[in-house]
Design a protein around this motif. Structure first.
Motif, PDB file in Angstrom:
ATOM      1  N   ALA A  21       2.594 -23.701  11.930  1.00 58.49           N
ATOM      2  CA  ALA A  21       2.387 -22.405  12.350  1.00 58.49           C
ATOM      3  C   ALA A  21       2.529 -21.445  11.277  1.00 58.49           C
ATOM      4  O   ALA A  21       3.233 -21.619  10.307  1.00 58.49           O
ATOM      5  CB  ALA A  21       3.499 -22.024  13.413  1.00 58.49           C
ATOM      6  N   SER A  22       1.624 -20.436  11.280  1.00 58.39           N
ATOM      7  CA  SER A  22       1.925 -19.243  10.211  1.00 58.39           C
ATOM      8  C   SER A  22       1.342 -18.115  10.820  1.00 58.39           C
ATOM      9  O   SER A  22       0.783 -18.082  12.019  1.00 58.39           O
ATOM     10  CB  SER A  22       0.872 -19.701   8.860  1.00 58.39           C
ATOM     11  OG  SER A  22      -0.444 -19.735   9.450  1.00 58.39           O
ATOM     12  N   ALA A  23       1.255 -16.913  10.249  1.00 55.17           N
ATOM     13  CA  ALA A  23       0.672 -15.603  10.510  1.00 55.17           C
ATOM     14  C   ALA A  23       0.278 -15.199   9.429  1.00 55.17           C
ATOM     15  O   ALA A  23       0.936 -14.336   8.538  1.00 55.17           O
ATOM     16  CB  ALA A  23       1.634 -14.648  11.446  1.00 55.17           C
ATOM     17  N   THR A  24      -1.009 -15.083   8.965  1.00 58.54           N
ATOM     18  CA  THR A  24      -1.523 -14.614   7.764  1.00 58.54           C
ATOM     19  C   THR A  24      -2.221 -13.366   8.056  1.00 58.54           C
ATOM     20  O   THR A  24      -3.085 -13.307   8.864  1.00 58.54           O
ATOM     21  CB  THR A  24      -2.487 -15.823   7.377  1.00 58.54           C
ATOM     22  OG1 THR A  24      -2.086 -16.967   7.378  1.00 58.54           O
ATOM     23  CG2 THR A  24      -3.349 -15.145   5.863  1.00 58.54           C
ATOM     24  N   PRO A  25      -1.649 -12.403   7.277  1.00 62.54           N
ATOM     25  CA  PRO A  25      -2.365 -10.935   7.192  1.00 62.54           C
ATOM     26  C   PRO A  25      -3.755 -10.840   6.843  1.00 62.54           C
ATOM     27  O   PRO A  25      -4.263 -11.624   5.888  1.00 62.54           O
ATOM     28  CB  PRO A  25      -1.273 -10.088   6.392  1.00 62.54           C
ATOM     29  CG  PRO A  25      -1.010 -11.140   5.482  1.00 62.54           C
ATOM     30  CD  PRO A  25      -0.775 -12.454   6.218  1.00 62.54           C
ATOM     31  N   GLU A  26      -4.483 -10.133   7.594  1.00 62.90           N
ATOM     32  CA  GLU A  26      -6.122  -9.600   7.203  1.00 62.90           C
ATOM     33  C   GLU A  26      -5.814  -8.572   6.032  1.00 62.90           C
ATOM     34  O   GLU A  26      -4.900  -7.684   6.166  1.00 62.90           O
ATOM     35  CB  GLU A  26      -6.898  -9.493   8.258  1.00 62.90           C
ATOM     36  CG  GLU A  26      -6.914 -10.473   9.131  1.00 62.90           C
ATOM     37  CD  GLU A  26      -7.876 -10.299  10.411  1.00 62.90           C
ATOM     38  OE1 GLU A  26      -8.607  -9.348  10.190  1.00 62.90           O
ATOM     39  OE2 GLU A  26      -8.014 -10.978  11.254  1.00 62.90           O
ATOM     40  N   GLY A  27      -6.729  -8.629   5.003  1.00 66.00           N
ATOM     41  CA  GLY A  27      -6.824  -7.431   4.169  1.00 66.00           C
ATOM     42  C   GLY A  27      -5.650  -7.589   3.038  1.00 66.00           C
ATOM     43  O   GLY A  27      -5.035  -8.506   2.786  1.00 66.00           O
ATOM     44  N   LYS A  28      -5.250  -6.467   2.353  1.00 62.41           N
ATOM     45  CA  LYS A  28      -4.560  -6.491   1.417  1.00 62.41           C
ATOM     46  C   LYS A  28      -3.019  -6.385   2.012  1.00 62.41           C
ATOM     47  O   LYS A  28      -2.714  -5.744   3.026  1.00 62.41           O
ATOM     48  CB  LYS A  28      -4.462  -5.113   0.651  1.00 62.41           C
ATOM     49  CG  LYS A  28      -3.749  -4.965  -0.663  1.00 62.41           C
ATOM     50  CD  LYS A  28      -3.924  -3.836  -1.329  1.00 62.41           C
ATOM     51  CE  LYS A  28      -2.991  -3.675  -2.274  1.00 62.41           C
ATOM     52  NZ  LYS A  28      -3.002  -2.430  -3.385  1.00 62.41           N
ATOM     53  N   PRO A  29      -2.310  -7.400   1.466  1.00 60.41           N
ATOM     54  CA  PRO A  29      -1.049  -7.562   1.948  1.00 60.41           C
ATOM     55  C   PRO A  29      -0.129  -6.506   1.634  1.00 60.41           C
ATOM     56  O   PRO A  29      -0.095  -5.937   0.569  1.00 60.41           O
ATOM     57  CB  PRO A  29      -0.390  -8.910   1.383  1.00 60.41           C
ATOM     58  CG  PRO A  29      -1.447  -9.574   0.736  1.00 60.41           C
ATOM     59  CD  PRO A  29      -2.554  -8.449   0.340  1.00 60.41           C
ATOM     60  N   THR A  30       0.685  -6.106   2.568  1.00 55.84           N
ATOM     61  CA  THR A  30       1.836  -5.044   2.416  1.00 55.84           C
ATOM     62  C   THR A  30       3.082  -5.660   3.083  1.00 55.84           C
ATOM     63  O   THR A  30       2.916  -6.655   3.591  1.00 55.84           O
ATOM     64  CB  THR A  30       1.378  -3.672   3.064  1.00 55.84           C
ATOM     65  OG1 THR A  30       1.486  -3.945   4.734  1.00 55.84           O
ATOM     66  CG2 THR A  30       0.143  -3.242   2.868  1.00 55.84           C
ATOM     67  N   PRO A  31       4.243  -5.034   2.829  1.00 49.35           N
ATOM     68  CA  PRO A  31       5.365  -5.634   3.354  1.00 49.35           C
ATOM     69  C   PRO A  31       5.345  -5.777   5.049  1.00 49.35           C
ATOM     70  O   PRO A  31       6.017  -6.593   5.433  1.00 49.35           O
ATOM     71  CB  PRO A  31       6.688  -4.806   2.999  1.00 49.35           C
ATOM     72  CG  PRO A  31       6.102  -4.156   1.572  1.00 49.35           C
ATOM     73  CD  PRO A  31       4.514  -4.188   1.817  1.00 49.35           C
TER      74      PRO A  31
END
Length: 110
Positions: free
Chosen positions: A73-83
């Protein structure tokens, strides 16, 4: 074997599920939803589950106890990563892993 794959609808999870099914295993997929994999194999049992939620994990494991748990399992952000956008992935690694390990510990004698 009864194998549960957390993160079954992700890129690695899908490949793993297909291989496990072709090898003759009973596979249960855990993921927030099947929306990312609408044509998931019919042979895979699916349990909607957010692994970061202790209650959701407890409900999933109340149905049966697997022989093996694979955590992808994971949760990958879309776009430029931010905190802020990285936080869901951090929660999956921290709380999701804790929840799955707790289920493994309480369901099996190690």
């Amino acid at each position: 074997m009864d194998i549960w794959v957390a993160g079954a609808t992700g890129v690695l999870g899908r490949s793993t599920v297909r291989r496990l099914l072709s090898a003759g295993h009973a596979v249960t997929g855990l993921a927030r939803s099947t929306a990312k994999w609408p044509d998931a194999p019919q042979e895979m049992r699916f349990i909607p589950c957010d692994v970061t939620s202790t209650g959701a994990v407890l409900r999933a494991f109340s149905e049966s106890t697997p022989d093996v748990i694979i955590h992808m399992a994971s949760a990958t952000p879309e776009g430029k990563p931010t905190p802020r956008t990285l936080e869901p992935g951090d929660n999956v690694r921290r709380f999701g892993t804790e929840n799955l390990l707790e289920m493994a510990r309480t369901r099996h004698a190690f």
